[in-house]
Design a protein around this motif. Structure first.
Motif, short mmCIF file in Angstrom:
data_model
loop_
_atom_site.label_atom_id
_atom_site.label_comp_id
_atom_site.label_asym_id
_atom_site.label_seq_id
_atom_site.Cartn_x
_atom_site.Cartn_y
_atom_site.Cartn_z
N GLU B 372 0.84 -1.20 0.00
CA GLU B 372 0.00 0.00 0.00
C GLU B 372 0.87 1.25 0.00
O GLU B 372 1.97 1.23 0.55
CB GLU B 372 -0.89 0.00 1.26
CG GLU B 372 -1.93 -1.10 1.24
CD GLU B 372 -2.70 -1.23 2.56
OE1 GLU B 372 -2.15 -0.84 3.62
OE2 GLU B 372 -3.84 -1.73 2.52
N ALA B 375 0.81 6.63 3.02
CA ALA B 375 -0.25 7.22 3.86
C ALA B 375 -1.29 6.18 4.23
O ALA B 375 -1.76 6.12 5.37
CB ALA B 375 -0.91 8.40 3.14
N LEU B 376 -1.62 5.32 3.28
CA LEU B 376 -2.61 4.27 3.54
C LEU B 376 -2.04 3.21 4.49
O LEU B 376 -2.73 2.75 5.40
CB LEU B 376 -3.05 3.64 2.21
CG LEU B 376 -4.11 2.55 2.28
CD1 LEU B 376 -5.35 3.03 3.02
CD2 LEU B 376 -4.48 2.06 0.88
N LEU B 379 -2.15 4.58 7.99
CA LEU B 379 -3.51 4.56 8.51
C LEU B 379 -3.92 3.14 8.88
O LEU B 379 -4.50 2.89 9.95
CB LEU B 379 -4.48 5.15 7.48
CG LEU B 379 -5.95 5.18 7.88
CD1 LEU B 379 -6.17 6.11 9.06
CD2 LEU B 379 -6.83 5.60 6.71
N ARG B 382 -2.55 2.11 12.07
CA ARG B 382 -3.26 2.73 13.21
C ARG B 382 -4.58 2.01 13.49
O ARG B 382 -4.98 1.86 14.65
CB ARG B 382 -3.51 4.22 12.92
CG ARG B 382 -2.24 5.06 12.92
CD ARG B 382 -2.55 6.51 12.56
NE ARG B 382 -3.53 7.09 13.47
CZ ARG B 382 -3.21 7.74 14.59
NH1 ARG B 382 -1.95 7.91 14.93
NH2 ARG B 382 -4.16 8.22 15.36
N VAL B 383 -5.24 1.58 12.42
CA VAL B 383 -6.48 0.81 12.61
C VAL B 383 -6.14 -0.52 13.31
O VAL B 383 -6.86 -0.97 14.21
CB VAL B 383 -7.20 0.58 11.27
CG1 VAL B 383 -8.36 -0.40 11.43
CG2 VAL B 383 -7.71 1.90 10.69
N ARG B 384 -5.03 -1.11 12.93
CA ARG B 384 -4.59 -2.35 13.61
C ARG B 384 -4.33 -2.10 15.09
O ARG B 384 -4.67 -2.92 15.95
CB ARG B 384 -3.33 -2.90 12.95
CG ARG B 384 -3.58 -3.42 11.55
CD ARG B 384 -2.34 -4.15 11.02
NE ARG B 384 -2.62 -4.67 9.70
CZ ARG B 384 -3.39 -5.74 9.47
NH1 ARG B 384 -3.90 -6.41 10.47
NH2 ARG B 384 -3.62 -6.14 8.25
N ALA B 386 -5.83 -0.14 16.96
CA ALA B 386 -7.10 -0.06 17.67
C ALA B 386 -7.55 -1.44 18.16
O ALA B 386 -8.13 -1.57 19.22
CB ALA B 386 -8.18 0.56 16.76
#
Lengths: 496, 401
Positions: B372, B375-376, B379, B382-384, B386
């Motif tokens: 990816e 930037a993706l 992100l 960061r979702v991981r 969570a």
């Protein structure tokens, strides 16, 4: 409703924030006077009104990025807005937040018949996508009732549905790609011009996130070949149960109609008085069924619907014999909300989903509640997918009636959850159902969702105050709690 | 010191939570397994403990009138499919059974579950030919419960087909290969199984003409539910396959009327043979002997161009599904030097290439999932965070950071 705590320091810095926005978008696309901001003070949930700090109308991805970078740096909240047709207060402004209207992103960027997709700015209306491709025999399937006005960006934010989503899916099932600006100013592309696989499905996450994760600047949707023919059937029933059994029976026999709507006696009465579409007034419930496809498919499906409906005691079955008749039959259903609206000065539209089998139980309970609250309720129902739209009639000028209508609405939604359903099928949580979220989710469930919000927006700046009943600081949610740590605590786990 | 490998076989959601809490406390990376049929997809997980889901089994609710089914994650797919078939229903996204093409070893301890588990199907998020019209796995998951990498049991979504209450985390979890949470229960939308199937077979078309036919058929109003093309080299003779599904009293008329507007004449294949044929398209058993298989997702109109470049720069056998939007490429032998070329070709056409089947040494050389942009990727990480900040669940399976 609990309101967001107001950040007075932002109000105090308003002049500086205006100057910064002016530097980004210029004078003409910045609105700061109360009079000019008035049209933005609410969305279609007009019971809630709030003037924003200011309104900005960016017209490029670069401007959106600059605004978000500024917001992040200066800790200013931002509420994105499409056409403002949300029925859940999803676009309700904040007194200490910038309202970012996406109205200028109103161009269709690409129509690609080879890949069956259309790429549009978020400010393009839902209907205009279909209008752009219908000459060639294509259409965009999700059709929320506000489709003349609502924008595709707003549809993505709310994961909007419509009458045809039983067969053709919600917004999320018809989106192929998104371009989105993050609070960091980074521009990311999710999905593509065709089906995507691999990697985490952030596109699925963003769709329906109510404008809280980023600002979508471009949407690629899938277009479908229009069915060659369609007919509509109006079927009257002596009881709601029989209509419900017919809906389930049709699907049990392998048919998923293009649309399958139900209206109760009060809704039919109001509609007939308004547009006279030929709905049977003596029926307790009326089904409006659309069958689409080739002539043979429709013939086969019509026979099946007739057989099932007769088996459950339908009192009348009318099949459209021309396109004019078909549209006239739909006119009734599509006029149901304004028609019911004529019965009382105000109405409150609810949006729960229930397992279809619970329909008689829910309608009986609702009649009882109607008597208890002293307010009438008419029911319009996306019967195929169990999405219920009770319309509560009230008069806001009568003291206490709005509050009674809201409490009645809350009780209906709690009932939906109790019977195994959900708070909202297609209108979104927004501000309206925010404080009911704990009816459906535990604190842990909500924390899991809020941590996702934190991943995109660690300072809680994008459309805060929506969806979550309690706001937690991201740092607090991020901690990992590990309890005492030895294997002996797990004596019951079978191990090999 | 090498970690002692532990195996957990929880019988309840509470026990799954206990296991995750234990691995967090002891910092033991955990591999989550159904029956292991899809273990070959993605990177190998270096784990100190294994969580076997096969005892968390059984259908919780099969409600044909509601078009929903809920089951425990460890339920064998055979059981799900049989229960639905008894009601004349099915999972419309056609979850594939790749055990044969991947040469999977069943690592369940309770005997063979050839088709994998329900949880595994959702965690892998794989979809068959019908995605063309009915959506993929992501489009059919309505809600689920699971245990995050923080050791919390949570639920998302609901048990009705239309729901926008809260974020749609079901889509995020579908296809996350157990790297965010250990799923325990899943609810999916089910649909009526078609009464009749027909396939129109058009043979002898050159690749470009074949791919063009697939696209025209998918854009036609005849509700084509499968559109696949097999190259001459891959099958001996080229073939274009178009599937119709529907009711017995209308399907033959539709098959006949669609040929004139598409300007083709083909041979009709009946229900039974069509079932076998599309199962082959779905599961790729014919490629069991292939060493390396790439799955390239791309905008369908670019398929011919991509295939020509693959011919010129890489070689291999090709097979096209989803009207050309999914290209399968099989290579035999050692050819490991071409992964950069394949990724470049896919990217140039707006597509993505996934290394679907490969020996371990190739997977250590190049990421399985298409890389990816920065930037993706940031992100996504960061979702991981969570869900699994310690990267304790199936660590590295998706090549994640």
């Amino acid at each position: 409703m609990k309101t967001m705590p107001l950040d007075q320091t932002i109000i105090d810095r308003r002049a500086a924030i205006i100057a910064a926005m002016r530097a980004i978008v210029g004078e003409e696309r910045l609105i700061t006077s109360d009079t000019a901001m008035r049209p933005y003070e609410s969305d279609a949930l007009t019971a809630y009104r709030q003037l924003p700090l200011m309104v900005v109308l960016p017209d490029s991805v670069e401007e959106v990025a600059k605004i978000l970078v500024y917001a992040q740096k200066e800790n200013v909240k931002v509420v994105p807005r499409g056409a403002g047709t949300s029925l859940s207060g999803g676009a309700l402004p904040l007194a200490d937040g910038i309202l970012m209207s996406m109205a200028r992103f109103n161009e269709i960027q690409k129509i690609d018949y080879d890949n069956l997709c259309v790429t549009a700015g978020p400010g393009v209306t839902n209907l205009s996508i279909t209008e752009a491709v219908q000459d060639r025999g294509f259409y965009y399937a999700p059709d929320p009732s506000s489709r003349i006005a609502c924008t595709i960006g707003g549809n993505v934010a709310e994961n909007s549905g419509g009458m045809h989503c039983l067969k053709y899916g919600l917004t999320t099932n018809n989106i192929l790609g998104l371009e989105m600006v993050l609070l960091t100013g980074d521009v990311i592309t999710l999905g593509s011009d065709d089906f995507t696989e691999g990697g985490l499905d952030l596109m699925g996450l963003v769709t329906g996130s109510e404008g809280m994760l980023g600002v979508v600047t471009s949407v690629t949707v899938r277009i479908l070949p229009a069915p060659p023919e369609a007919i509509t059937m109006l079927v009257g029933f002596p009881s709601v149960e029989a209509a419900g059994e017919t809906v389930a029976g049709i699907m049990r026999r392998g048919l998923i109609p293009g649309a399958m709507e139900m209206m109760d006696r009060l809704a039919v009465k109001a509609t007939e008085a308004f547009v006279a579409s030929g709905y049977p007034l003596d029926a307790e419930a009326v089904l409006i069924i659309e069958l689409d496809g080739t002539r043979e498919e429709i013939k086969s499906a019509t026979a099946l619907v007739k057989k099932v409906a007769s088996g459950f005691g339908a009192s009348s079955i009318v099949v459209s014999t021309s396109e004019e008749e078909r549209l006239a039959m739909w006119q009734g259903r599509m006029s149901a909300f304004p028609a019911v609206g004529r019965l009382a000065p105000d109405y409150y539209c609810m949006d729960g989903t229930i397992p279809r089998g619970k329909l008689p139980e829910v309608l009986t309970a609702m009649s009882q509640m109607s008597r208890d609250f002293g307010l009438e309720v008419a029911n319009v129902f996306h019967a195929g997918d169990g999405n219920l739209h009770p319309l509560i009639l009230y008069d806001a000028n009568e003291p206490g009636q709005l509050e009674r209508a809201e409490t009645f609405g809350e009780e209906i939604l709690k009932l939906c959850v109790r019977v195994g359903g959900v708070l909202t099928g297609e209108h979104g949580v927004g501000i309206e159902k925010r404080d009911l979220m704990s009816e459906m989710f535990t604190e842990t469930d909500l924390n899991v969702q809020q941590r996702v919000k934190c991943a995109f927006d660690p300072d809680g700046l994008l459309n805060p105050g929506k969806v979550f009943p309690t706001l937690h600081r991201c740092a607090e949610l991020g901690r990992v709690h590990i309890h005492s740590a030895d294997g002996a605590r797990f004596p019951n786990l079978p191990r090999y | 010191m090498p970690m002692e490998e532990k195996s957990f076989h929880p019988r309840s959601e509470e026990e799954v939570e206990e296991v995750v809490k234990w691995v967090l406390a002891t910092k033991t990376p955990l591999e989550i397994l159904g029956s292991g049929t899809k273990r070959g997809i993605g990177h190998q997980v270096e784990a100190g403990a294994r969580l076997h889901m096969e005892r968390l089994t059984g259908i919780i609710a099969c409600e044909p009138g509601e078009l929903v089914l809920s089951a425990w994650a460890g339920t064998p797919m055979e059981e799900i499919e049989a229960a639905l078939a008894a009601e004349g229903q099915h999972l419309a996204f056609e979850p594939p059974d790749y055990s044969q093409v991947l040469g999977s070893q069943d690592c369940g301890t309770d005997g063979g579950t050839h088709g994998g588990t329900f949880g595994g199907a959702i965690a892998a998020g794989l979809s068959g030919p019908r995605r063309l019209i009915a959506g993929g796995a992501r489009d059919h998951v309505l809600g689920l419960t699971g245990v995050t990498g923080r050791g919390e049991t949570f639920k998302i979504g609901g048990r009705v087909v239309k729901n926008v209450t809260g974020y749609d985390l079901s889509k995020l979890l579908t296809g996350s290969f157990g790297t965010l949470a250990a799923m325990t229960r899943v609810t999916v939308k089910v649909l009526p199984r078609p009464e009749a199937i027909r396939t129109l077979e058009v043979s002898g078309l050159a690749r470009e003409a074949g791919l063009d036919l697939l696209r025209r058929a998918a854009a036609s109003p005849f509700s084509v539910t499968g559109a696949a093309f097999v190259d001459e080299r891959a099958a001996g003779s080229s073939g274009c396959f178009l599937r119709l599904e529907g009711r017995a009293d209308e399907i033959d008329v539709r098959l006949n009327t669609m040929q004139a507007p598409l300007s083709v004449e083909g041979a009709a294949i009946g229900s039974k043979a069509s079932g076998d044929l599309w199962q082959g398209v779905r599961d790729l058993p014919a490629w069991s002997a292939m060493d390396i298989i790439w799955r390239i997702n791309l905008p369908r109109a670019r398929a011919a161009e991509v295939a020509s470049r693959v011919d010129a720069e890489v070689g291999g056998d090709m097979f096209f599904d989803w009207a050309g939007a999914r290209l399968w490429l099989a290579l035999k032998g050692e050819g490991t030097a071409n992964h950069e070329a394949i990724r470049k070709i896919a990217e140039a056409a707006g597509g993505k290439a996934m290394l679907f089947k490969a020996p371990g040494d190739l997977k250590s050389e190049t990421p399985v999932f298409h890389p990816e942009p920065d930037a993706l990727a940031t992100l996504t990480a960061r979702v991981r965070d969570a869900f699994d900040p310690q990267r304790i669940l199936n660590p590295g399976r998706m090549g994640e950071r």
